[in-house]
Enzyme design. Structure first.
Site, mmCIF file in Angstrom:
data_model
loop_
_atom_site.group_PDB
_atom_site.id
_atom_site.type_symbol
_atom_site.label_atom_id
_atom_site.label_comp_id
_atom_site.label_asym_id
_atom_site.label_seq_id
_atom_site.Cartn_x
_atom_site.Cartn_y
_atom_site.Cartn_z
ATOM 1 N N CYS A 99 8.193 3.051 5.695
ATOM 2 C CA CYS A 99 8.556 1.804 5.003
ATOM 3 C C CYS A 99 9.987 1.785 4.483
ATOM 4 C CB CYS A 99 7.585 1.557 3.839
ATOM 5 S SG CYS A 99 5.887 1.250 4.382
ATOM 6 N N LEU A 111 0.834 -1.201 0.000
ATOM 7 C CA LEU A 111 0.000 0.000 0.000
ATOM 8 C C LEU A 111 0.868 1.249 0.000
ATOM 9 C CD1 LEU A 111 -2.553 -1.050 2.787
ATOM 10 C CD2 LEU A 111 -2.740 -1.411 0.311
#
Length: 445
Positions: free
Chosen positions: A266, A156
């Site tokens: 991330c 995502l």
């Protein structure tokens, strides 16, 4: 299908909401009572375009519920999704304490067959640890109950997470049991209609796939930033170089935009964790280490340009800063380049007047009240009384500003552009001193 999601943060909330939106009965669990109370009242703890409306509609329809009751969560769903955080440990490796705590809780409460789905980004071999944690909790109860562990990494993008989940490029499923593959295939069928997106593999390969994807994208960014710094010293324009290489279909245009470094939850964490994993098994991952080193250096580049422009005389100056989040369409400031710049400016006695369309509350939460940090209500207000403007995040609102207003509002017509949003020649004609990333010798830090 009945689904339990452990963790109501970014990944868990998006996953649970999207699964509920196609008709599933989803129960989201979190130990943070304040967060659960907010969600029950329809308040979203993060900013993600489209998420608030989906949460409210599915909660109103009774398909999406929230609780802190772990036992109720384990009893609810055939699928037990683990979507809790894996923050960096002291040595940079992923901290699995929250993942394993959920696994133990599942083992402590389950009464019949469950599919435990690792959605969190975790190192290779984590599924084995999750299985051992569930087994251990079952053994402590004197129970033998069948369960399976699956790796189902998320892909995502913050700012586009709803579309990414609803219309995925791929759905990676790592299993060691054909039965669980078919169960996951049925679960994801609503997102897999137009063409086959399910990619099945063994569990360890699925765990590595997530890290490999983020490390590859981070590598492209750091490589372009390395080229940008080289272009400045050679008198070349990296934007023209970018178009020249991006037109090659083997390279493409995605993730080859130079700038002041990547951030977020991330890329920095996952590159670091993968490099530490390599180190733990005795492999020296030089490229991964270089990607991290280049990015950390790149985050300092805007400060270096500001410092050089003022010949090191920064004490008492004020800089207008446009953009606090690590990227547009999110309020996430984790590892954001803005933080590196702000903190470096403060160390030299500079006041920062900042504006961001979504991350103002997050900035307030991180830094609190301080006299050298003024959060402004608009981009224009941030300019008032500033010596120069620094652009750190490429929000659409910053892409085509009124340069005449900028010129008459800031003390000197100087712009430090960390995202190469503007045309150097046009700004030169308008009388600006303009520093971008890799756009010729005049931009040297």
């Amino acid at each position: 299908m009945k689904i339990t999601i452990f963790g109501s943060g970014y990944v868990g909330l998006v996953t649970g909401t999207c699964l509920a939106d196609v008709g599933n009965d989803v129960l989201c669990i979190d130990i943070d009572e304040r967060k659960i109370d907010m969600l029950k009242q329809g308040q979203i703890p993060i900013y993600e375009p489209g998420l608030e409306a989906l949460v409210k509609s599915n909660a109103a329809a009774g398909r999406l519920n929230f609780t802190t009751d772990i036992a109720a969560g384990v009893a609810h769903g055939l699928f037990q999704f683990i979507a809790v955080g894996t923050p960096p440990d002291e040595d940079g490796s992923a901290d699995l304490q929250y993942v394993l705590a959920v696994a133990k809780s599942i083992g402590a409460h389950m009464q019949d067959y469950r599919v435990v789905v690792n959605k969190s980004t975790v190192p290779v071999g984590t599924a084995d640890k999750v299985r051992a944690a569930v087994d251990s909790a079952l053994a402590a109860r004197g129970k033998q109950i069948e369960f399976d562990v699956v790796s189902n990494p998320e892909f995502l993008k913050e700012g586009a997470a709803i579309d990414d989940f609803m219309k995925p490029d791929r759905i990676v499923i790592g299993t060691d049991n054909p039965r669980t593959t078919e169960l996951l295939r049925a679960l994801y069928a609503p997102f897999n209609r137009s063409h086959e997106r399910l990619v099945t593999m063994d569990i360890r390969s699925a765990e590595l796939t997530k890290y490999a994807a983020n490390a590859m994208l981070a590598t492209k960014i750091s490589f372009m930033n390395e080229l940008a710094n080289l272009a400045e010293r050679l008198g070349a324009d990296i934007e023209q170089v970018r178009i020249g290489i991006g037109s090659d279909p083997r390279i493409g245009y995605h993730f080859i935009y130079p700038g002041c470094g990547y951030g977020g939850s991330c890329f920095p964490k996952d590159v670091q964790a993968l490099e530490r994993t390599a180190r733990q098994i005795g492999y020296q991952a030089d490229l991964l280490r270089a990607v991290e080193t280049v990015n950390n250096r790149q985050k300092e580049i805007l400060f270096e340009k500001i410092d050089n422009h003022y010949d090191g005389k920064l004490q008492g100056r004020t800089i207008a800063l446009w953009g606090l989040s690590f990227k547009p369409n999110t309020d996430d400031m984790r590892a954001a380049p803005s933080r590196t710049l702000i903190e470096a400016l403060w160390e030299r006695g500079v006041t920062v007047r900042a504006y961001d369309p979504e991350a103002m509350h997050e900035a307030q939460r991180i830094y609190g009240e301080r006299p050298d940090f003024i959060l402004c209500d608009s981009p224009q207000q941030a300019l008032e009384g500033a010596d120069a403007l620094a652009v750190v995040t490429e929000w659409k609102a910053f892409r085509s500003p009124d340069f005449a207003t900028i010129k008459t509002t800031i003390k000197q017509p100087v712009i430090f552009d960390g995202r190469n949003l503007y045309d150097p020649r046009m700004l030169a004609r308008e009388g600006f001193t303009y520093y971008a990333i890799g756009r010729g010798a005049n931009n040297l830090a």
